[in-house]
Design a protein around this motif. Structure first.
Motif, PDB file in Angstrom:
ATOM      1  N   ASN A  63      39.763  49.117  53.652  1.00 42.05           N
ATOM      2  CA  ASN A  63      40.160  47.792  53.488  1.00 42.05           C
ATOM      3  C   ASN A  63      39.491  46.940  52.609  1.00 42.05           C
ATOM      4  O   ASN A  63      40.116  46.086  51.734  1.00 42.05           O
ATOM      5  N   GLU A  64      38.464  46.910  52.312  1.00 43.92           N
ATOM      6  CA  GLU A  64      37.535  46.442  51.192  1.00 43.92           C
ATOM      7  C   GLU A  64      38.082  46.811  49.856  1.00 43.92           C
ATOM      8  O   GLU A  64      38.210  45.849  48.910  1.00 43.92           O
ATOM      9  N   ASN A  65      38.410  47.941  49.512  1.00 44.04           N
ATOM     10  CA  ASN A  65      39.153  48.238  48.344  1.00 44.04           C
ATOM     11  C   ASN A  65      40.240  47.658  48.011  1.00 44.04           C
ATOM     12  O   ASN A  65      40.828  47.362  47.129  1.00 44.04           O
ATOM     13  N   ASN A  66      41.203  47.873  48.950  1.00 39.23           N
ATOM     14  CA  ASN A  66      42.267  47.089  49.158  1.00 39.23           C
ATOM     15  C   ASN A  66      42.354  45.491  48.686  1.00 39.23           C
ATOM     16  O   ASN A  66      43.109  44.854  47.951  1.00 39.23           O
ATOM     17  N   HIS A  67      41.356  44.752  49.508  1.00 35.31           N
ATOM     18  CA  HIS A  67      41.259  43.362  49.194  1.00 35.31           C
ATOM     19  C   HIS A  67      40.631  43.385  47.815  1.00 35.31           C
ATOM     20  O   HIS A  67      40.909  42.305  47.290  1.00 35.31           O
ATOM     21  N   ALA A  68      39.672  44.045  47.221  1.00 38.87           N
ATOM     22  CA  ALA A  68      39.200  44.193  45.944  1.00 38.87           C
ATOM     23  C   ALA A  68      40.373  44.228  44.840  1.00 38.87           C
ATOM     24  O   ALA A  68      40.583  43.373  43.918  1.00 38.87           O
ATOM     25  N   THR A  69      41.235  45.153  45.260  1.00 36.55           N
ATOM     26  CA  THR A  69      42.361  45.439  44.322  1.00 36.55           C
ATOM     27  C   THR A  69      43.408  44.218  44.220  1.00 36.55           C
ATOM     28  O   THR A  69      43.888  43.893  43.229  1.00 36.55           O
ATOM     29  N   LEU A  70      43.565  43.512  45.504  1.00 33.60           N
ATOM     30  CA  LEU A  70      44.480  42.462  45.717  1.00 33.60           C
ATOM     31  C   LEU A  70      44.023  41.305  44.934  1.00 33.60           C
ATOM     32  O   LEU A  70      44.647  40.469  44.285  1.00 33.60           O
ATOM     33  N   ARG A  74      41.949  41.294  42.353  1.00 28.64           N
ATOM     34  CA  ARG A  74      41.918  41.732  41.091  1.00 28.64           C
ATOM     35  C   ARG A  74      43.434  41.487  40.328  1.00 28.64           C
ATOM     36  O   ARG A  74      43.508  40.715  39.436  1.00 28.64           O
ATOM     37  N   LEU A  75      44.468  41.858  41.272  1.00 25.04           N
ATOM     38  CA  LEU A  75      45.784  41.549  40.945  1.00 25.04           C
ATOM     39  C   LEU A  75      45.857  40.058  40.859  1.00 25.04           C
ATOM     40  O   LEU A  75      46.613  39.454  39.725  1.00 25.04           O
ATOM     41  N   GLU A  80      44.283  38.547  37.781  1.00 25.96           N
ATOM     42  CA  GLU A  80      45.055  38.963  36.390  1.00 25.96           C
ATOM     43  C   GLU A  80      46.334  38.191  36.434  1.00 25.96           C
ATOM     44  O   GLU A  80      46.869  37.701  35.084  1.00 25.96           O
ATOM     45  N   ALA A 135      50.563  49.762  36.255  1.00 25.26           N
ATOM     46  CA  ALA A 135      51.043  50.446  37.592  1.00 25.26           C
ATOM     47  C   ALA A 135      52.058  51.474  37.199  1.00 25.26           C
ATOM     48  O   ALA A 135      52.742  52.109  38.270  1.00 25.26           O
TER      49      ALA A 135
END
Length: 248
Positions: free
Chosen positions: A2-9, A11-12, A15, A98
């Protein structure tokens, strides 16, 4: 996870916000420049009609605020029109990471080609269709009728035609997409060529003034655009096949 998904979101979103701000800044700068010359810009747009109006006669403004807001609207639309390549570049920069390499081979060329064709369609409408159309319309008015179009109506009319012809000139891209997505085949479209030629002349009859020359000037480019799509579809099909082999 979940933390990885949150960080990816996050970052998106960051950007996307950065690129969106870039787009707003470029748009604001171009709009400011165009608005300074907004009256000259409108005169340029109205030139194909003004050439065919009687001497000393021009467009009229039936709304008291139209002399300000109509050029303002034209400047805003023109700024957006000129910014499209930059907008697409920012969009490409956002979505490209992507995409797979084989997908990038399709998306970027199609974005570039579709943009160029839309510009060509607008230029074709302004340089070829407008002079013929307005000459016909201004010379078919009943006797005693003074042709003095409203500036707002003229702007809406010309912008609509720009959009129509810009979309019509997307025929090659549509043809390519139909083929590479498997909806149809190049061989089938070749067999349908006679019907497509007839359809091109029907569209020319509907959109152009009711004379053979004007209809032909629109129908033949439509036909050639279809042939252009067929021609370039060969290369895109080859790219798709090579990309499929790489995946396997």
């Amino acid at each position: 996870m979940n933390e990885n998904n949150h960080a990816t979101l996050l970052r998106l979103i960051t950007e996307f916000r950065k690129r969106f701000i870039y787009c707003l800044l470029v748009y604001a700068i171009i709009f400011a420049i165009l608005f300074y010359f907004s009256n000259d810009l409108y005169t340029l747009l109205a030139l194909p009609l003004l050439k065919h109006l009687p001497h000393g006669q021009g467009l009229i403004a039936t709304n008291i605020v139209a002399p300000f807001f109509v050029p303002f609207e034209l400047s805003s639309v023109s700024a957006c029109f000129l910014c499209v390549p930059f907008f697409l570049y920012q969009l490409w920069g956002f979505i490209a990471p992507a995409l797979y390499r084989n997908e990038r081979r399709f998306v970027w060329p199609l974005l570039l080609i579709s943009t160029l064709l839309f510009y060509v369609g607008v230029a074709f409408a302004y340089l070829i269709i407008f002079p013929i159309l307005f000459q016909f319309l201004t010379h078919t008015a009943p006797q005693g009728v003074l042709v003095s179009p409203d500036i707002a109506e003229y702007l809406n009319f010309t912008l609509t035609l720009f959009l129509i012809f810009g979309l019509i000139f997307e025929v090659p891209v549509i043809t390519i997409l139909l083929i590479i997505t498997g909806i149809t085949t190049r061989e089938y479209l070749v067999k349908m060529r006679p019907y497509i030629i007839v359809a091109a002349f029907v569209i020319g009859m509907l959109l152009a003034p009711p004379d053979v020359l004007s209809q032909t000037l629109l129908a033949i480019p439509l036909w050639m655009l279809f042939e252009l799509g067929l021609f370039f579809s060969r290369f895109f099909v080859k790219i798709k096949l090579s990309a499929t082999k790489e995946n396997f």
